[in-house]
Structure formats: C-alpha cells, structure tokens
Design a protein around this motif. Structure first.
Motif, short mmCIF file in Angstrom:
data_model
loop_
_atom_site.label_atom_id
_atom_site.label_comp_id
_atom_site.label_asym_id
_atom_site.label_seq_id
_atom_site.Cartn_x
_atom_site.Cartn_y
_atom_site.Cartn_z
N ARG A 1 0.84 -1.19 0.00
CA ARG A 1 0.00 0.00 0.00
C ARG A 1 0.88 1.25 0.00
N SER A 2 0.36 2.31 -0.56
CA SER A 2 1.11 3.56 -0.63
C SER A 2 1.42 4.09 0.77
N GLY A 3 2.66 4.45 0.99
CA GLY A 3 3.08 5.00 2.28
C GLY A 3 3.27 3.98 3.37
N ALA A 4 3.16 2.68 3.07
CA ALA A 4 3.27 1.64 4.10
C ALA A 4 4.45 0.72 3.82
N ALA A 5 5.54 1.28 3.32
CA ALA A 5 6.71 0.47 3.02
C ALA A 5 7.38 0.02 4.31
N PRO A 6 7.97 -1.18 4.32
CA PRO A 6 8.70 -1.62 5.52
C PRO A 6 10.02 -0.87 5.63
N GLU A 7 10.63 -0.99 6.83
CA GLU A 7 11.94 -0.38 7.00
C GLU A 7 13.03 -1.19 6.33
N ILE A 8 12.90 -2.52 6.32
CA ILE A 8 13.88 -3.42 5.69
C ILE A 8 13.12 -4.51 4.96
N LEU A 9 13.59 -4.85 3.76
CA LEU A 9 12.97 -5.88 2.94
C LEU A 9 13.95 -7.01 2.73
N LEU A 10 13.58 -8.24 3.19
CA LEU A 10 14.36 -9.45 2.92
C LEU A 10 13.77 -10.11 1.69
N LEU A 11 14.56 -10.20 0.61
CA LEU A 11 14.03 -10.55 -0.70
C LEU A 11 14.79 -11.74 -1.28
N ASP A 12 14.04 -12.82 -1.55
CA ASP A 12 14.64 -13.96 -2.24
C ASP A 12 14.81 -13.62 -3.72
N VAL A 13 15.70 -14.33 -4.41
CA VAL A 13 15.94 -14.04 -5.83
C VAL A 13 14.99 -14.83 -6.72
N LEU A 14 14.91 -16.13 -6.51
CA LEU A 14 14.06 -16.97 -7.35
C LEU A 14 12.70 -17.10 -6.68
N LEU A 15 11.66 -16.49 -7.31
CA LEU A 15 10.30 -16.48 -6.75
C LEU A 15 9.31 -17.04 -7.76
N GLY A 16 9.61 -18.18 -8.32
CA GLY A 16 8.71 -18.77 -9.31
C GLY A 16 8.90 -18.14 -10.67
N ASP A 17 7.84 -17.48 -11.18
CA ASP A 17 7.89 -16.89 -12.52
C ASP A 17 8.57 -15.52 -12.54
N ILE A 18 8.94 -15.00 -11.40
CA ILE A 18 9.55 -13.66 -11.31
C ILE A 18 10.74 -13.73 -10.37
N THR A 19 11.70 -12.85 -10.56
CA THR A 19 12.85 -12.79 -9.67
C THR A 19 12.69 -11.63 -8.69
N GLY A 20 13.45 -11.69 -7.59
CA GLY A 20 13.38 -10.62 -6.60
C GLY A 20 13.73 -9.26 -7.17
N PRO A 21 14.83 -9.11 -7.93
CA PRO A 21 15.13 -7.80 -8.52
C PRO A 21 14.05 -7.30 -9.47
N GLU A 22 13.32 -8.19 -10.12
CA GLU A 22 12.22 -7.76 -10.98
C GLU A 22 10.98 -7.36 -10.18
N LEU A 23 10.78 -8.00 -9.03
CA LEU A 23 9.63 -7.68 -8.18
C LEU A 23 9.81 -6.35 -7.46
N TYR A 24 11.05 -6.02 -7.12
CA TYR A 24 11.29 -4.83 -6.29
C TYR A 24 10.72 -3.55 -6.91
N PRO A 25 10.93 -3.26 -8.21
CA PRO A 25 10.37 -2.00 -8.75
C PRO A 25 8.84 -1.95 -8.67
N GLN A 26 8.17 -3.09 -8.82
CA GLN A 26 6.71 -3.10 -8.73
C GLN A 26 6.26 -2.74 -7.31
N LEU A 27 6.95 -3.32 -6.31
CA LEU A 27 6.59 -3.01 -4.93
C LEU A 27 6.91 -1.54 -4.61
N ALA A 28 8.05 -1.06 -5.09
CA ALA A 28 8.42 0.33 -4.83
C ALA A 28 7.40 1.29 -5.41
N ALA A 29 6.85 0.95 -6.58
CA ALA A 29 5.83 1.81 -7.20
C ALA A 29 4.56 1.83 -6.35
#
Length: 883
Positions: free
Chosen positions: A802-830
């Motif tokens: 949700r907008s404005g509800a970002a965590p202070e620290i994000l623990l992110l795996d790389v292989l997440l099925g059909d998407i990778t962690g670095p690819e997921l990060y920009p979507q979450l940041a948006a």
C-alpha cells in the motif's frame, strides 16, 4: 708377415684412439660432474642468502602488526565491555567503529574482540555480510593460547570469510590479572605470495606438519610434504585450520642430499631443482626455495666439452688449430655467461646492501617503516615541536635536500625552509611561522588546502597526539580539484543554456514573479539534468570498484562513490526546495493526534542518539492539531537531526507547550549554541555551522526546507539559543483540543530505555516462495524484537503493498517462481511510493547478482544464512537509513 706387420700399427693406433676416446669421455664426464657439483654448491649458497632475505621480509611483515593487539588490549572501552555484566547497543556500535577505524589506519585484514568464552562481541568488519560478530572462536588455538599464556598466534583460513591469514592474539586482563577476553588481529599474507609468484624461483612456507600454506605457486598451496598421521588430520579438523580444503601430497622425489640442509629433488613439470630450507622457529614454520639446476647442468656440460676438447687437442695434434678455435669460442661463451651470472649476483648483493643501508638510514633519521604504505606525506613532532618521525612521501612532496630532515630538528626550521621557497604563502615569514607554531601548541585539529605556485593543491590535515605532540599529513589533491573545476565549468555551461531557453518566457512576467519562477525553473532543470549523469557515475563507480584489487585504489573508488552520494543528496534537497517554491508540492492538511507522531520520532531518533552517546527524552501528549502530518514530520526530523549533529554530549528533549489556541512543538538540545548574529542566516540555503562534533556534515539545506514547509503550511518557526548552553527549535501549529484516550504517562520516557536492541520495533517484510523459510525467518526476527508485517511469496506481497506503508527493511529472495526478486522490487516500490533498503537472500553464487546488489545499494547474503551476519547487516541498514 709384412701384411700382419702393417696391420699391427693400425690396430695399435685404433686401440690407442679407442682408449684415448674412452679416457676423454671418462675424464669429461668426471669434470662435468665436478663442475655441476661446484655450480650447484654456489647456487645453494646464493639460494640460501636469497631465502634469508625472504625470511626477513616475512618476519618484518608479521612484526609490523604484533604490537597492535597488545595496545588495543589496554583500551578503556574494550576493558569496560569485557568487565560489564551486559554490553549495550551503544557500546557495541562504538567498539565496532573504533575497531573499523584502527583497522583502516593499520591496513590489517580484520580486528576482532572476543569475550572469555570466545564469542566475538565486536569486529572491524561488523558491517559486512561476512562479519565476525556473533561467531564463537573458542576452538581456535590463538584464543586458547592467549587465555592461557597471554598471547598467541595461528595461521588458518577465516571461519566467516574463508580468506587465509595469520592471527595474532593478546589477552585482555582485569585489574586482578585475570584474562577476561582476547583481541585478535588478522594479517593477510597474500600480497607476499603475489610477489613470490613473479620470481624465477619457487618460494613457499610449510607448517610444523609439513603442510604448504603460503606459496608463489598457487597449485602447491595446501599440499603435504609428508604423509599426515591420523592424529594430525584430527587436529587440523578440530581447529579448522585449513577449512574443508583436501590435503594432498606434493609429487616430488629427493635425488641427492648435498649436505648442509641442501637437497636436490625432481618435480613433475618443474624438473630437477636445488631445494634449500630455513626454519622459522618463532612460528614453527619452514621457508623453502627451489632453484632450477638447468644453469649448473649447462655449466657442467660446457666444462666437460672444454675438457674433452683439451684432451682431444693433446691427443690429436692434427686437429690442434681447429680445436683451439673451438676452445676459444667455448671460453668466450663461458666468459659471457659467467659475467652475466656475476653481474646478476652483484646486482642482488647490491640490492640487499642498499636495503640494509636504507633500514639503517631509517633507524638513524626516523623514517618510520610503519608510515611508508601511506599515500600522504606524514610528519610527527613531539611535545617540544621537534621532528620524531616521517615517511618517504613527505621528503618527496617537499623535495627536502639529503640530510636536512633528521630526528630532533625543530619543526620551525622546516617551516622557515619552506617559507623561503614561497610555500607558506605571502606575508612576513616569521609571522607565518609563528602562526603555525602557535596552532601546534594549541593542540587543535585542523584541515585546509594550499595552492602552490606550480598549480598543484595540497590538502593539509593535523591532529594532536594523546601524549603530546602533533601529526600532520600532506595529500596532493590536484587531480580532484581539476575535476571539481571541470564540474563547475559544466554547471556554468548548463546554467547559460537554461538561462537562454527561459529568457523569452521570463521577460513576459512581472519583475518579482519573474525572479522567483526563473530561479525555481533553473533549480529544477539543473537538478534533473545533473541527477542523470550522477546516477550513472555512481553505478560506474560501483562497477569499477568490483574490478579493482589494490586497496589504495579501492579506497579512492569508495571516496568517489561517497562524494557522488553526497552530491546526490544535495541535489535531491535542491529539488525539494524547487518543488516547494514552485507550488508543485501538494499538502494534505487534516486533524490528527500528535502523540503517535512524537512517539515514533522519539523511538527512531532515540536509536541514532544512543549510537552517539546521547539521550533523547520525549514528553507524551494528547493534543489534537491541524497540519499536514507528513510535512510536519519532515520539519521535526530536521530539528532532531541537527540537534544530534551539533550536540557533543548530554541530552535532547522533544515536547510541546500550549500557546493560546496554538501548540508549540519544541526540540531542546545541550549543544554549543548559535550566536545571535547567525540565527537568521542558518535558514538560508547552504548555510551551516562549523561544529566540533565529528559526525557527518549536512549540506546546509535542511533548515531552508523547514522554512519553506512552514511558510507553505502557515506555521511559525521559532529559535532560542545561548552560546555554550544549547538551542531550542520550535514549530507552532493550530491546536484543536485533546484526544479522548487516556492520558499517557507524564514523566519523560527515554527512547533507549524500552529496548537496547537496534532492531527492536523494526518493520520487516520477508518475501520467499518457501513457506518453511518464511516461518523460520519470522520466528528468528521476532526473537530479535522485529515486527514482521509480511512473510510470504511474491503474489501476497503485491496484494499487501500500500502507498506509504513500506517496511523499514525488505528481505528478498531471488528466485520467486515466474519472477525474480530484482524484478519484483520495482513493482513493490511503485505501490509503496518509496524504495526501502533491501537484502537479497539467495542460494545463487552468481557474481552478477552481487554486483547488481552493490550497484543498487542493497545487502547480499548467500544461503544458508548465518543469523549473526543477518543481524549485523540489518543493524547496519537501519542505522544508515534511519529517519
């Protein structure tokens, strides 16, 4: 009869020739063997001398750091940490930074503090993924030796880094003499191996068990010179000296024992060699040198040919002339070869002699070997302002004549010599010398730059010594200044272009509006245009740093990246100012309870204040106010940041006072105060106080942003300050009443009193497609006091963002099925509207992932994750990315 008579001389002649040939062959072979032995004995003597020099170099490298753990064992903070019943986060942070600072100055690999049980309490690599903090080294012999005998040493592979090094340890003792902990310094010897790799000979070191652990030939490392007994293998496994590296026998065969510790051996791929060994009794090691016998064999063959030629010349007079010419040629070749060998040996002897003379010169004149690795020129004076130590760079930088610099020479003589050459600037010479001497006597640190007549720029830094005296460093920063001038020229060019583009539009506006909007448009366009190349430059600097192997060059790359990051922050602040002045920043004014906002700020900045040895108190409130909560938070964040930055000791207080129908929110500090004449100018851009507090310096834009936000919200900013007593910054907001909830405790509550963990209350998201990993991570993080808001896969994360509800620290795996962690990060940041710090957690060992994480400013941890490493990295990110 006549037939047989004629045959007999021929037979005798043939027999004589045969005997002569046999005799020549036998004598030639004997001469060849004798020549080979003599040449090999000569080679052995030269190899022994060369081996002695290598041994002296190895001992000198070790002895350079031997005193360091003993000195640190006397440090008051270290002893206090080991004698205290519990060590708090502030003391831990102070110890980590102290060890990191000492480690950077001494150029060691790591410094670690162990308690009496072998647990690492602090380390110089505390902020690295391979941090030593939290590991137990009780099984290491250097810990056991130090606890039993006071000191110890041990060569082994690092437990966390897998980097081999020589560990020197020293026990820390209580007042009653009891060992309460151990200080350990790790010295990396790989540079010595790299130097050996460039030699024509093979140089290596074996331990007491015959295991090769240092070698110029990488393939020989961790090979055995003799079979290891089961008890020895068990001991190596127990101490984890060489980790899980398989130990194999070195393939060699001893051909002959030449006596005196010299042997002749044969090795596959190398051939026959002279093997010389030297014991290093202090460490229990043996230093070996292998020199090829090809030169001695060639010499023996030459001698054999000469002998055979001489005998053949005596036996066959008819071939005397031809043989004479051959002998002359052989002698000429032998002479040239011998002269080459003699010249080579003479050069080696001269080099050794020059090294001894240089060492004696250093001892006589104070040229300290411990300062030679520094790129800056360094000189040290005692309390009487007489020279006691310097390095070679200092002599080179100022081009002092030979013999001018020596121990005991007054520094005033040096100043006077430089002044006569025009290096102290214009004005009377004696006045310039007196100013510098008075500054040295005052014992105050200083830093300034001086431009020479040849255009070069020298940065001069001075610091007092604890026992009296002063150390001054001189660094040539001409290249940096040239780059800064180029950037200024580029900025001037950009400014001219922007002014040309906006000139026509600006003329159509009225004078006051035109001036304001032109400045706003210029700042916004300039910041945007400059941010693009700066962002690329930061990525290039990060990529370049990954390719550098020299420590000094890596330090330069780190400084470049830090400078670019600071410039990036300045430009972002400028962009905030332009948005405020242009009216592009939207406000969301509403009624809200002030108490939760103050509580959150107190907790967040309380952690930072604790790290600097300060106490932050706050007074709870039930007031309802009208304002933009996000922008009001920004104002108070700047107040608290400045209070921490300019308060060397004492406390900071956050609270409220009622002022009629308004509420005044105040931040009190016990800093050095602000003079009355400067209280107005600090709210202007790029204005800041030159404080004595050794913390990060701001860009001078924080209070300028505060002033513009306050004007946008129609809030009043106040300032009261007394020099030497502290300051009070305040913002006045509309007061609506009080909240219906029960009153909070009236007494002040310190932020650090709730939990001494830097991770207490930290909001964390864990994104992993393995349910078991998510649950295990949640359990671990909650045990550390973290608030785990989400522990699930990629789909759940996208649904919960949700907008404005970002965590202070994000623990992110790389292989997440059909998407990778670095690819997921920009979507979450948006979705969040912000980019929280992330830690990549993966089983992949791809170097590209590490490079990408470094370029993005993320952490990186390989699976399986070590809890101490995860905790250290999360603490680092929270401190670095605090409010």
């Amino acid at each position: 009869m006549s037939f047989f008579a004629s045959r007999i001389p021929r037979l005798r002649f043939g027999l004589a020739l045969l005997l002569a040939a046999a005799a020549i062959a036998l004598l030639s072979w004997a001469a060849m063997r004798e020549a080979e032995r003599r040449a090999q004995r000569t080679d052995a003597v030269q190899a022994g001398e060369q081996l002695r020099l290598h041994g002296d170099a190895l001992q000198a490298l070790i002895e350079r750091y031997r005193a360091l753990p003993a000195v640190l064992a006397l440090d008051p903070d270290i002893r206090a940490a080991l004698t205290a019943e519990g060590i708090d986060a502030a003391l831990t942070g102070r110890l980590n930074r102290k060890l990191e600072h000492v480690n950077g100055a001494a150029a060691t690999s790591t410094l670690t503090l162990l308690d009496r049980n072998g647990l690492a309490l602090a380390a110089s690599n505390w902020d690295q993924p391979e941090s030593n903090v939290g590991n137990n080294y009780r099984f290491r012999p250097y810990f056991q030796q130090a606890m039993a005998n006071g000191s110890g040493d041990f060569y082994a592979l690092g437990v966390t880094t897998a980097v081999p090094g020589y560990f020197l340890s020293q026990a820390v003792r209580a007042d009653d003499g009891t060992a309460i902990g151990v200080v350990v310094v790790k010295v990396v010897l790989r540079p010595l191996e790299q130097a050996w790799n460039e030699l024509p000979e093979q140089v290596f070191v074996s331990d007491a068990h015959g295991v090769i652990f240092l070698s110029g030939h990488a393939g020989w490392r961790y090979r055995d010179l003799r079979p290891l007994a089961p008890t020895v293998r068990s001991e190596l496994a127990r101490t984890r000296q060489y980790g899980e590296v398989p130990l194999q026998l070195l393939d060699y065969r001893i051909v002959e024992d030449l006596g005196g510790g010299v042997r002749k051996a044969r090795l596959p791929g190398v051939g026959e060699v002279i093997w010389v060994s030297q014991a290093l009794p202090r460490q229990g090691w043996t230093l070996h040198l292998l020199r090829s016998t090809r030169a001695s064999v060639a010499f023996g063959r030459t001698v054999a040919g000469a002998v055979a030629a001489g005998l053949l010349a005596a036996a066959l007079l008819g071939l005397a002339m031809l043989q004479r010419r051959r002998m002359a040629q052989l002698r000429e070749r032998s002479r040239i070869e011998l002269e080459r060998l003699v010249e080579h040996h003479a050069v080696e002897l001269r080099s050794a002699q020059d090294g001894l003379v240089q060492a004696a010169h250093a001892a006589d004149y104070g040229e300290s070997p411990s300062l030679q690795h520094l790129p800056q020129g360094v000189c040290v004076v005692d309390a009487d302002l007489n020279l006691v130590a310097w390095n070679r760079r200092y002599i080179e930088l100022f081009k002092f004549p030979p013999g001018f610099i020596h121990v005991g020479r007054p520094i005033a003589d040096v100043f006077r010599y430089n002044a006569r050459r025009g290096l102290l600037g214009p004005g009377p010479i004696e006045d310039a010398i007196a100013r510098r001497l008075n500054h040295l006597r005052s014992g105050k640190p200083h830093m300034h730059e001086r431009e020479r007549s040849d255009g070069s720029v020298i940065e001069i830094r001075g610091n007092p010594l604890p026992d009296g005296g002063f150390v001054t460093s001189y660094a040539d920063i001409t290249a940096y200044k040239d780059a800064a001038r180029d950037l200024r020229s580029l900025a001037d060019t950009l400014e001219r272009r922007i002014e040309e583009r906006t000139h026509d539009l600006a003329e159509a506006k009225q004078e006051a509006e035109r001036a304001n909007r032109s400045k706003t448009r210029f700042v916004a366009a300039a910041v945007h245009d400059l941010l693009q190349p700066l962002n690329a430059a930061r990525m290039f600097a990060s990529a370049l740093r990954g390719r550098l192997h020299d420590a000094a060059t890596q330090e330069v790359a780190d400084n470049v990246e830090s400078a670019l990051a600071a410039q990036d922050a300045i430009l972002n602040s400028l962009l905030d100012i332009s948005r405020l002045e242009s009216g592009a920043l939207e406000t969301r004014v509403r009624d809200f309870a002030l108490g939760p906002l103050l509580e959150a700020l107190a907790r967040e900045f309380g952690i930072i204040a604790s790290a600097y040895g300060l106490r932050l108190d706050w007074v709870a409130t039930r007031a309802l106010v009208r304002s933009d909560e996000a922008l009001l938070r920004r104002i108070l964040q700047n107040f608290l940041s400045n209070a921490i930055r300019y308060t060397p000791r004492g406390r900071i207080l956050l609270g409220c006072r009622r002022d009629g129908d308004r509420l005044r929110i105040e931040v009190h500090d016990t800093g050095r105060g602000i003079p009355q004449a400067r209280q107005q100018e600090i709210f202007e851009e790029f204005r800041r106080l030159d404080g004595d507090v050794a913390r990060e310096r701001g860009a001078g834009l924080g209070l300028a942003i505060v002033d513009r936000i306050a004007r946008l919200l129609d809030h009043r900013i106040g300032l009261r300050s007394a020099v030497g007593r502290g300051s009070v910054f305040s913002v006045t907001v509309p007061l609506l009443g009080t909240a219906p909830a029960a009153a909070a405790p009236a007494q002040p509550v310190t932020a650090e009193a709730t939990d001494d963990s830097l991770l207490a209350g930290c909001r964390v998201w864990c994104i992993d497609d393995d349910v078991r990993v998510c649950e295990a991570t949640r359990t671990l993080l909650e045990r550390w006091g973290c608030r785990v808001e989400l522990a699930a896969g990629a789909d759940a994360a996208l649904a919960a963002a949700r907008s404005g509800a970002a965590p202070e620290i994000l623990l992110l795996d790389v292989l997440l099925g059909d998407i990778t962690g670095p690819e997921l990060y920009p979507q979450l940041a948006a979705l969040w509207g912000s980019q929280p710090p992330a830690i990549l957690v993966t089983a992949e060992r791809d170097q590209a992932l590490r490079d990408r994480a470094r370029a993005s400013g993320w952490g990186f941890l390989p699976k399986p994750v070590r809890p101490p490493a995860l905790r250290a990295l999360m603490m680092q990110l929270r401190l670095r990315n605090g409010p």
